[in-house]
Write a protein that holds these residues in place. Structure first.
Motif, PDB file in Angstrom:
ATOM      1  N   GLU A 168      25.396  -2.378   3.180  1.00 55.05           N
ATOM      2  CA  GLU A 168      26.264  -2.146   4.323  1.00 55.05           C
ATOM      3  C   GLU A 168      26.301  -3.387   5.209  1.00 55.05           C
ATOM      4  OE1 GLU A 168      27.890   0.672   4.302  1.00 55.05           O
ATOM      5  OE2 GLU A 168      26.748   1.460   2.607  1.00 55.05           O
ATOM      6  N   LYS A 169      27.467  -3.688   5.765  1.00 55.67           N
ATOM      7  CA  LYS A 169      27.604  -4.839   6.653  1.00 55.67           C
ATOM      8  C   LYS A 169      26.715  -4.680   7.880  1.00 55.67           C
ATOM      9  CE  LYS A 169      32.363  -6.070   5.421  1.00 55.67           C
ATOM     10  NZ  LYS A 169      33.761  -6.236   5.909  1.00 55.67           N
ATOM     11  N   GLY A 170      25.988  -5.723   8.192  1.00 58.55           N
ATOM     12  CA  GLY A 170      25.147  -5.726   9.379  1.00 58.55           C
ATOM     13  C   GLY A 170      23.806  -5.048   9.213  1.00 58.55           C
ATOM     14  N   SER A 171      23.502  -4.538   8.010  1.00 55.64           N
ATOM     15  CA  SER A 171      22.228  -3.850   7.787  1.00 55.64           C
ATOM     16  C   SER A 171      21.268  -4.751   7.035  1.00 55.64           C
ATOM     17  CB  SER A 171      22.458  -2.563   6.991  1.00 55.64           C
ATOM     18  OG  SER A 171      21.216  -1.954   6.680  1.00 55.64           O
ATOM     19  N   ASP A 172      20.007  -4.692   7.437  1.00 52.52           N
ATOM     20  CA  ASP A 172      18.973  -5.472   6.757  1.00 52.52           C
ATOM     21  C   ASP A 172      18.513  -4.796   5.466  1.00 52.52           C
ATOM     22  OD1 ASP A 172      19.013  -7.350   8.788  1.00 52.52           O
ATOM     23  OD2 ASP A 172      17.461  -6.312   9.943  1.00 52.52           O
ATOM     24  N   LYS A 173      18.780  -3.487   5.351  1.00 51.09           N
ATOM     25  CA  LYS A 173      18.310  -2.740   4.197  1.00 51.09           C
ATOM     26  C   LYS A 173      19.470  -2.315   3.301  1.00 51.09           C
ATOM     27  CE  LYS A 173      14.014  -0.789   6.028  1.00 51.09           C
ATOM     28  NZ  LYS A 173      13.202   0.439   6.170  1.00 51.09           N
ATOM     29  N   LEU A 174      19.177  -2.190   2.017  1.00 46.79           N
ATOM     30  CA  LEU A 174      20.136  -1.615   1.091  1.00 46.79           C
ATOM     31  C   LEU A 174      20.252  -0.116   1.353  1.00 46.79           C
ATOM     32  CD1 LEU A 174      19.062  -3.406  -2.226  1.00 46.79           C
ATOM     33  CD2 LEU A 174      20.967  -4.006  -0.717  1.00 46.79           C
ATOM     34  N   THR A 175      21.372   0.463   0.934  1.00 54.30           N
ATOM     35  CA  THR A 175      21.632   1.887   1.147  1.00 54.30           C
ATOM     36  C   THR A 175      21.609   2.616  -0.189  1.00 54.30           C
ATOM     37  OG1 THR A 175      22.994   1.449   3.098  1.00 54.30           O
ATOM     38  CG2 THR A 175      23.300   3.576   2.007  1.00 54.30           C
ATOM     39  N   LEU A 201      14.949  14.231  -1.782  1.00 52.32           N
ATOM     40  CA  LEU A 201      14.656  13.242  -2.823  1.00 52.32           C
ATOM     41  C   LEU A 201      15.214  11.873  -2.459  1.00 52.32           C
ATOM     42  CD1 LEU A 201      13.554  12.582  -5.673  1.00 52.32           C
ATOM     43  CD2 LEU A 201      15.819  13.171  -6.559  1.00 52.32           C
ATOM     44  N   LEU A 202      16.460  11.834  -1.985  1.00 54.31           N
ATOM     45  CA  LEU A 202      17.049  10.548  -1.603  1.00 54.31           C
ATOM     46  C   LEU A 202      16.270   9.907  -0.455  1.00 54.31           C
ATOM     47  CD1 LEU A 202      20.880  11.250  -1.888  1.00 54.31           C
ATOM     48  CD2 LEU A 202      19.545   9.642  -3.251  1.00 54.31           C
ATOM     49  N   HIS A 203      15.864  10.713   0.518  1.00 52.73           N
ATOM     50  CA  HIS A 203      15.058  10.174   1.614  1.00 52.73           C
ATOM     51  C   HIS A 203      13.742   9.610   1.088  1.00 52.73           C
ATOM     52  CE1 HIS A 203      16.984  11.007   5.525  1.00 52.73           C
ATOM     53  NE2 HIS A 203      17.539  12.065   4.943  1.00 52.73           N
ATOM     54  N   MET A 204      13.096  10.337   0.184  1.00 51.77           N
ATOM     55  CA  MET A 204      11.805   9.877  -0.349  1.00 51.77           C
ATOM     56  C   MET A 204      11.956   8.580  -1.136  1.00 51.77           C
ATOM     57  SD  MET A 204       9.984  13.394  -1.663  1.00 51.77           S
ATOM     58  CE  MET A 204       9.139  14.491  -0.510  1.00 51.77           C
ATOM     59  N   LEU A 205      12.938   8.552  -2.029  1.00 49.50           N
ATOM     60  CA  LEU A 205      13.127   7.352  -2.855  1.00 49.50           C
ATOM     61  C   LEU A 205      13.527   6.160  -1.998  1.00 49.50           C
ATOM     62  CD1 LEU A 205      14.958   8.867  -5.965  1.00 49.50           C
ATOM     63  CD2 LEU A 205      12.563   8.160  -5.795  1.00 49.50           C
ATOM     64  N   ALA A 206      14.386   6.397  -1.003  1.00 51.21           N
ATOM     65  CA  ALA A 206      14.786   5.306  -0.114  1.00 51.21           C
ATOM     66  C   ALA A 206      13.569   4.740   0.614  1.00 51.21           C
ATOM     67  CB  ALA A 206      15.826   5.800   0.881  1.00 51.21           C
ATOM     68  N   GLN A 207      12.702   5.615   1.089  1.00 54.07           N
ATOM     69  CA  GLN A 207      11.539   5.142   1.839  1.00 54.07           C
ATOM     70  C   GLN A 207      10.604   4.310   0.977  1.00 54.07           C
ATOM     71  OE1 GLN A 207       9.720   7.540   4.955  1.00 54.07           O
ATOM     72  NE2 GLN A 207       7.773   7.502   3.849  1.00 54.07           N
ATOM     73  N   VAL A 208      10.298   4.786  -0.234  1.00 55.34           N
ATOM     74  CA  VAL A 208       9.328   4.058  -1.064  1.00 55.34           C
ATOM     75  C   VAL A 208       9.937   2.792  -1.668  1.00 55.34           C
ATOM     76  CG1 VAL A 208       8.043   6.160  -1.556  1.00 55.34           C
ATOM     77  CG2 VAL A 208       9.791   5.379  -3.185  1.00 55.34           C
ATOM     78  N   CYS A 209      11.277   2.685  -1.659  1.00 55.89           N
ATOM     79  CA  CYS A 209      11.939   1.485  -2.176  1.00 55.89           C
ATOM     80  C   CYS A 209      12.465   0.598  -1.051  1.00 55.89           C
ATOM     81  CB  CYS A 209      13.081   1.876  -3.112  1.00 55.89           C
ATOM     82  SG  CYS A 209      12.537   2.752  -4.595  1.00 55.89           S
ATOM     83  N   ASP A 210      12.055   0.874   0.178  1.00 54.35           N
ATOM     84  CA  ASP A 210      12.432   0.101   1.364  1.00 54.35           C
ATOM     85  C   ASP A 210      13.959   0.033   1.518  1.00 54.35           C
ATOM     86  OD1 ASP A 210      11.887  -1.328   3.675  1.00 54.35           O
ATOM     87  OD2 ASP A 210      11.998  -3.268   2.662  1.00 54.35           O
ATOM     88  N   MET A 211      14.598   1.182   1.374  1.00 51.02           N
ATOM     89  CA  MET A 211      16.037   1.298   1.582  1.00 51.02           C
ATOM     90  C   MET A 211      16.309   2.316   2.681  1.00 51.02           C
ATOM     91  SD  MET A 211      17.472   1.419  -2.347  1.00 51.02           S
ATOM     92  CE  MET A 211      17.027   0.174  -3.548  1.00 51.02           C
ATOM     93  N   GLN A 212      17.581   2.490   3.014  1.00 45.48           N
ATOM     94  CA  GLN A 212      17.991   3.562   3.904  1.00 45.48           C
ATOM     95  C   GLN A 212      18.864   4.536   3.107  1.00 45.48           C
ATOM     96  OE1 GLN A 212      20.306   1.927   7.104  1.00 45.48           O
ATOM     97  NE2 GLN A 212      21.974   1.228   5.786  1.00 45.48           N
ATOM     98  N   VAL A 213      18.905   5.777   3.549  1.00 44.71           N
ATOM     99  CA  VAL A 213      19.723   6.761   2.842  1.00 44.71           C
ATOM    100  C   VAL A 213      21.193   6.599   3.218  1.00 44.71           C
ATOM    101  CG1 VAL A 213      17.954   8.505   2.482  1.00 44.71           C
ATOM    102  CG2 VAL A 213      19.252   8.478   4.629  1.00 44.71           C
ATOM    103  N   GLY A 214      22.046   6.960   2.268  1.00 45.76           N
ATOM    104  CA  GLY A 214      23.486   6.927   2.494  1.00 45.76           C
ATOM    105  C   GLY A 214      24.101   8.278   2.206  1.00 45.76           C
TER     106      GLY A 214
END
Length: 282
Positions: A168-175, A201-214
């Motif tokens: 996402e534009k302006g975000s430091d993390k992948l979504t 599940l998406l929240h969990m995977l995003a957290q352990v992979c240093d991402m944000q949920v979309g």
């Protein structure tokens, strides 16, 4: 009104008003008294939820977030096909005398496959790719394995997750986004249960992979309301609605295999009363 309430109410209204009936047709499910369990159904229902905006839990009635997370982890983390590893009794009708549901659900998630990077099961493959090749268009799971169907006590309903990562534009993390494919769903008994599970599940995977949920996209081939559920649905969707709850996931957990149901919570969760003793067709 929570967005999940809006989606659910509109979906149920559409199924009841515009769906097709299986009454009089040859159907597999039966009620406990042996009567055929007919449905009103819609084909190809697609619901989208933006997890950045709110958590998609119904407020019309309470969805047990710890119980649905427990079942999710039973499949995705424990990779179990035995009900003795599950705290609820929702799978009891499909288990044999040893507690096994056959080569279904968690069993398939635990089968190791040969990749050029080595032997991995489907969950570990997803984690590997999200961390090492996040822009891959091949990050998915599939537990509808035809060669094993005859040894499954219930064919998988929610059978495939496809993950897709965006920047996402302006975000430091992948979504992290995901699509759940489901061949069949009992809307009253299971719709929001499954939605909440795979949002977790998406929240969990995003957290352990240093991402944000979309976005979470839910595709249901056969979305149905059973004949004995129609009056319950009509009452449910007429209820007062409330704002969506706030979702909390323990930020200390960085390893997917360390999550427990106690690491998940819904705060400010105001709901209508639970519907008890829902008849389940088997």
């Amino acid at each position: 009104m929570s967005y999940a309430d809006k989606v659910f109410i509109e979906m149920c209204r559409d199924i009841i008003d515009n769906g097709t009936s299986t009454e009089g047709e040859k159907v597999r499910p039966r009620w406990e008294d042996g009567t055929p369990a007919y449905t009103v159904k819609k084909f190809g229902v697609v619901n989208r939820y933006d997890l950045r905006k709110e958590f998609p839990a119904l407020t019309l009635r309470r969805t047990g977030i710890k119980s649905c997370t427990d079942e999710l982890l039973w499949i995705w983390q424990k990779k179990s096909n035995n009900i003795h590893d599950l705290n609820s009794h929702i799978w009891d009708s499909w288990a044999d005398e040893d507690g096994s549901i056959g080569k279904a659900y968690g069993y398939q998630m635990g089968v190791k496959h040969v990749y050029k990077e080595g032997m991995m099961d489907q969950v570990d493959r997803v984690l590997y790719d999200l961390k090492n090749n996040p822009y891959s268009r091949r990050i998915m799971t599939n537990i509808y394995v035809h060669q094993d169907l005859h040894e499954m006590n219930l064919y998988p309903c929610a059978y495939s997750m496809t993950f897709n990562v965006t920047k996402e534009k302006g975000s430091d993390k992948l979504t992290l986004n995901g699509i759940l494919n489901q061949r069949s769903q009992d809307v009253l008994a299971a719709n929001n249960w499954n939605v909440c599970q795979y949002a977790v599940l998406l929240h969990m995977l995003a957290q352990v992979c240093d991402m944000q949920v979309g976005e979470f996209v839910h595709v249901i081939a056969d979305a149905h309301i059973y004949d004995r559920h129609i009056s319950l649905i009509e009452e449910l969707i007429s209820r007062e609605t409330h704002p969506a709850p706030k979702f909390w996931l323990n930020p200390e957990v960085k390893d997917f295999y360390q999550f427990t149901p106690d690491d998940v919570r819904l705060d400010d969760y105001v709901t209508g009363p639970q519907i008890k003793n829902i008849p389940i067709a088997v």
